[in-house]
Design a protein around this motif. Structure first.
Motif, PDB file in Angstrom:
ATOM      1  N   TYR A 118      -8.084  77.474  -5.690  1.00  0.00           N
ATOM      2  CA  TYR A 118      -6.655  77.724  -5.465  1.00  0.00           C
ATOM      3  C   TYR A 118      -6.460  79.157  -4.975  1.00  0.00           C
ATOM      4  CZ  TYR A 118      -6.577  73.622  -8.487  1.00  0.00           C
ATOM      5  OH  TYR A 118      -6.804  72.387  -9.020  1.00  0.00           O
ATOM      6  N   PRO A 119      -6.794  79.423  -3.722  1.00  0.00           N
ATOM      7  CA  PRO A 119      -6.767  80.807  -3.223  1.00  0.00           C
ATOM      8  C   PRO A 119      -5.389  81.445  -3.205  1.00  0.00           C
ATOM      9  CG  PRO A 119      -7.138  79.229  -1.438  1.00  0.00           C
ATOM     10  CD  PRO A 119      -7.259  78.463  -2.708  1.00  0.00           C
ATOM     11  N   GLN A 120      -4.337  80.645  -3.304  1.00  0.00           N
ATOM     12  CA  GLN A 120      -2.993  81.217  -3.274  1.00  0.00           C
ATOM     13  C   GLN A 120      -2.421  81.413  -4.686  1.00  0.00           C
ATOM     14  OE1 GLN A 120      -0.306  79.848  -0.079  1.00  0.00           O
ATOM     15  NE2 GLN A 120      -1.933  78.452   0.517  1.00  0.00           N
ATOM     16  N   LEU A 121      -3.228  81.139  -5.696  1.00  0.00           N
ATOM     17  CA  LEU A 121      -2.814  81.417  -7.070  1.00  0.00           C
ATOM     18  C   LEU A 121      -3.292  82.819  -7.429  1.00  0.00           C
ATOM     19  CD1 LEU A 121      -3.210  78.982 -10.099  1.00  0.00           C
ATOM     20  CD2 LEU A 121      -3.254  81.444 -10.327  1.00  0.00           C
ATOM     21  N   ARG A 122      -2.388  83.697  -7.770  1.00  0.00           N
ATOM     22  CA  ARG A 122      -2.711  85.077  -8.082  1.00  0.00           C
ATOM     23  C   ARG A 122      -2.584  85.315  -9.584  1.00  0.00           C
ATOM     24  NH1 ARG A 122      -4.964  84.908  -4.141  1.00  0.00           N
ATOM     25  NH2 ARG A 122      -4.565  85.913  -2.142  1.00  0.00           N
ATOM     26  N   LEU A 123      -3.700  85.720 -10.191  1.00  0.00           N
ATOM     27  CA  LEU A 123      -3.720  86.001 -11.620  1.00  0.00           C
ATOM     28  C   LEU A 123      -3.566  87.496 -11.832  1.00  0.00           C
ATOM     29  CD1 LEU A 123      -4.145  84.824 -14.461  1.00  0.00           C
ATOM     30  CD2 LEU A 123      -6.595  85.220 -14.160  1.00  0.00           C
ATOM     31  N   GLU A 124      -2.558  87.879 -12.595  1.00  0.00           N
ATOM     32  CA  GLU A 124      -2.320  89.295 -12.903  1.00  0.00           C
ATOM     33  C   GLU A 124      -2.659  89.534 -14.375  1.00  0.00           C
ATOM     34  OE1 GLU A 124       1.389  92.449 -13.214  1.00  0.00           O
ATOM     35  OE2 GLU A 124       1.534  90.787 -11.789  1.00  0.00           O
ATOM     36  N   PRO A 125      -3.862  90.066 -14.678  1.00  0.00           N
ATOM     37  CA  PRO A 125      -4.274  90.211 -16.078  1.00  0.00           C
ATOM     38  C   PRO A 125      -3.728  91.477 -16.720  1.00  0.00           C
ATOM     39  CG  PRO A 125      -6.076  90.848 -14.638  1.00  0.00           C
ATOM     40  CD  PRO A 125      -4.945  90.417 -13.742  1.00  0.00           C
TER      41      PRO A 125
END
Length: 294
Positions: A118-125
């Motif tokens: 899912y390259p358009q899912l951005r995870l902000e940790p």
């Protein structure tokens, strides 16, 4: 009800930043337009949504009730827009609070898997201890968290991810490093450097030994595990840390994992999110992929 998506976006941004001016900058609109949109929304709903604390706007009870519902509405609108534009349906940003253990050991694998699928899912940790993760979830600053151990907060829902093991560890030059096994009594005389209060690692360890050691000699507390491991290598201290984290240094001979008679410390990692958050395809997707890693 005649409120608009624009009004909901302004409300959500003001809730996030605590300021109409900062919200207007974030939304690329004038401050007067943002103020008008918020005022119109409050008028149409028949209730104020914020209280003023100095220069900061804080959600009141009505605002807290509306916030997760507004976020779902805005997320659904984004999904509809992206879907009709032919873009990947699972796209967007997910703010996730995680422990240091997860950040150092499991997060890289999870990010790589998500980037592939899912390259358009951005995870902000957001890396912090369990206490802070829960607090930020409740303040709507995160959509998802992973904590070490249980959560008894009634507003939080949890889902078991995987198990973890904690070990007592010293530096290779520590006197106890030469022993094949040690007793609980040996631990009472050690100088301990531990994670800070509020961390799941600290809570699990102290609960495990509370009834067996009268008083721990806690010499120092640190937030960062690498700092603790560097101190351990001096040979003066002991600590309790996740086995996943210390194993590479133990295998290289820098640290020694102690075998303590009758002491086995295990815990569980749980995904956590607000009960009022409702369904979230990004959250569900991340949890599904994380379960495949363990």
């Amino acid at each position: 009800m005649s409120f608009s998506l624009k009004q909901m976006a302004v409300f959500d941004a003001v809730a996030q930043f605590g300021s109409v001016s900062l919200a207007s900058e974030h939304l690329a609109m004038t401050q007067s337009a943002a103020s008008m949109a918020l005022a119109q929304l409050e008028q149409q709903l028949g209730h104020p949504l914020f209280e003023r604390s100095g220069r900061r706007l804080i959600l009141n009870a009505w605002g807290y009730w509306l916030r997760p519902r507004a976020k779902r509405l805005l997320q659904d609108a984004t999904q509809i827009e992206q879907g009709f534009q032919g873009r990947h349906l699972l796209s967007g940003q997910l703010r996730m609070g995680i422990s240091q253990t997860i950040a150092e050991v499991l997060l890289p694998q999870l990010v790589c898997r998500l980037d592939d699928l899912y390259p358009q899912l951005r995870l902000e940790p957001f890396v912090s201890n369990s206490e802070q993760v829960i607090l930020r979830l409740l303040h709507h600053e995160l959509e998802l968290g992973v904590i070490e151990g249980r959560c008894d907060e009634p507003r939080i829902k949890s889902f078991h991810w995987c198990d973890d093991e904690l070990v007592v560890v010293v530096g290779a030059r520590h006197p106890l490093a030469q022993h094949d096994a040690v007793s609980i009594d040996d631990l009472s005389a050690l100088r301990w450097v531990l994670r800070e209060s509020g961390s799941g690692t600290r809570e699990t360890f102290t609960n495990s030994v509370a009834t067996r050691i009268n008083k721990l000699n806690i010499w120092r507390e640190f937030t960062h595990v690498p700092t603790i491991m560097a101190l351990l290598e001096s040979g003066q201290y002991a600590s309790c840390l996740p086995k996943r984290v210390v194993l590479p240094r133990a295998n290289s001979g820098q640290l020694k994992i102690l075998s303590v008679d009758g002491l086995n410390i295990s815990r569980q990692f749980h995904f956590v999110w607000r009960k009022d958050a409702g369904s979230d395809p990004l959250r569900d997707c991340l949890i599904e992929q994380a379960m495949m890693l363990v």
